[in-house]
Design an enzyme around this catalytic site. Structure first.
Site, PDB file in Angstrom:
ATOM      1  N   ASP A  81       0.837  -1.125  -0.002  1.00  0.00           N
ATOM      2  CA  ASP A  81       0.022   0.089   0.159  1.00  0.00           C
ATOM      3  C   ASP A  81       1.106   1.225   0.015  1.00  0.00           C
ATOM      4  OD1 ASP A  81      -2.337  -1.491  -0.120  1.00  0.00           O
ATOM      5  OD2 ASP A  81      -3.081  -0.912   1.777  1.00  0.00           O
ATOM      6  N   GLY A  82       1.911   1.335   0.906  1.00  0.00           N
ATOM      7  CA  GLY A  82       2.668   2.166   0.674  1.00  0.00           C
ATOM      8  C   GLY A  82       3.365   2.716  -0.745  1.00  0.00           C
ATOM      9  N   ASP A 156      -3.931  10.082   4.981  1.00  0.00           N
ATOM     10  CA  ASP A 156      -3.992  10.804   5.956  1.00  0.00           C
ATOM     11  C   ASP A 156      -2.747  12.098   6.172  1.00  0.00           C
ATOM     12  OD1 ASP A 156      -1.743   9.648   7.026  1.00  0.00           O
ATOM     13  OD2 ASP A 156      -2.939   8.056   8.199  1.00  0.00           O
ATOM     14  N   ASP A 185      -1.690  15.080  22.048  1.00  0.00           N
ATOM     15  CA  ASP A 185      -0.612  14.984  21.176  1.00  0.00           C
ATOM     16  C   ASP A 185      -0.688  15.092  19.533  1.00  0.00           C
ATOM     17  OD1 ASP A 185       0.570  13.928  23.536  1.00  0.00           O
ATOM     18  OD2 ASP A 185       0.557  11.746  23.064  1.00  0.00           O
TER      19      ASP A 185
END
Length: 302
Positions: A81-82, A156, A185
């Site tokens: 996927d990357g 994202d 965070d």
């Protein structure tokens, strides 16, 4: 969407890190394509790696620059996927379709297994295949009204501290209306495709890719009142920071990191008239993949 297209020029784009199967897969795939009278291209930056795999570079093989990829008829990605995400971030409306081959475990975007993809690729080369359009999203960073960065993402965007894990505050606006001020965070702004990645680990919802939405998922919020939020992807999101905040960074799809300077504003919106075209595997569905990924291949309970 069913497409009929003559495919002659094909680019093979590789996972950046070496995979042991490449030594066999790349020569086999290249020679298989050449026997079918196809022109095969690799990126120029991969020339040393390709030379180390082949004893002699075959005829009909060339090396091209990244800005020439959109001139191809088909892209084949070998990785996961990357790998395919790295390609899709640079897609435009006129970019060629992408045939994703997963060299490891089953992916959400890479549609075909390294074990049995040749049959499906043969069908694709005949020119009749079904594609899925994946939307692209734009991130821009401005400072005092001047744009300092612009880029795309498909999974994202993550905003957090870039030097140490420490709580900070940010405010989020939707079409110029304040949604919330959140301390924690950081914040994940995810597409439906990316909902099963970092957003899910941070407590965000799984969202079907056919849903036209953006997900806002706070990372470890200081207040339990700040929950993940789903909004239409027709909206523009603005993220602002108190002047005192520093050492912040923005990461696109976990692959590209940009420092956020003091006084900057981050804007996120859907890209109009640009998308990634992924060749679909009609033998698998989203929910089949979801069950396999979430149960690690075990049979899901009722």
């Amino acid at each position: 969407m069913l497409t009929t297209k003559i495919i002659k020029n094909i680019g093979i784009l590789l996972k950046p890190r070496n995979v042991s199967d490449f030594a066999i897969t790349i020569p086999n795939l290249t020679e298989w394509l050449i026997r079918r009278k196809k022109n095969v291209s690799f990126l120029s930056k991969e020339e040393a790696r390709i030379n180390s795999i082949f004893s002699k570079i075959p005829k009909n093989v060339s090396f091209i620059e990244e800005d020439q990829v959109n001139n191809l008829d088909l892209i084949i990605t070998l990785g996961g996927d990357g790998t395919i995400i790295g390609v899709t971030r640079k897609c435009t409306k006129n970019s060629p379709p992408i045939f994703g081959v997963n060299m490891g475990n089953l992916g959400f975007i890479t549609e075909f297994s390294k074990i049995d993809y040749f049959d499906e690729l043969a069908k694709t080369l005949k020119g009749s295949f079904e594609i899925e359009k994946l939307p692209l999203y734009r991130v821009s960073i401005t400072k005092r009204g001047k744009q300092t960065f612009k880029g795309n993402f498909i999974n994202d965007v993550v905003i957090n501290k870039n030097n140490i894990s420490r709580m900070f505050t940010l405010s989020v606006e939707c079409d110029s209306e304040l949604i919330f001020n959140v301390s924690g965070d950081g914040l994940i702004i995810s597409s439906p495709i990316g909902s099963t990645a970092y957003s899910l680990a941070a407590g965000g919802p799984i969202t079907h890719p056919d849903v036209n939405a953006l997900l806002l998922t706070p990372i470890c919020p200081h207040s339990l009142n700040h929950r993940p939020l789903v909004i239409p992807d027709t909206k523009e999101i603005e993220v602002k920071f108190p002047v005192k905040e520093s050492h912040l960074s923005l990461t696109l799809d976990g692959q590209e990191a940009i420092d956020i300077e003091k006084g900057c504003v981050v804007k996120i919106s859907k890209v109009k008239n640009s998308y990634a075209k992924i060749i679909k595997n009609n033998d698998r569905t989203y929910f089949q993949t979801l069950k396999q990924k979430l149960t690690h291949g075990q049979r899901a309970g009722r």
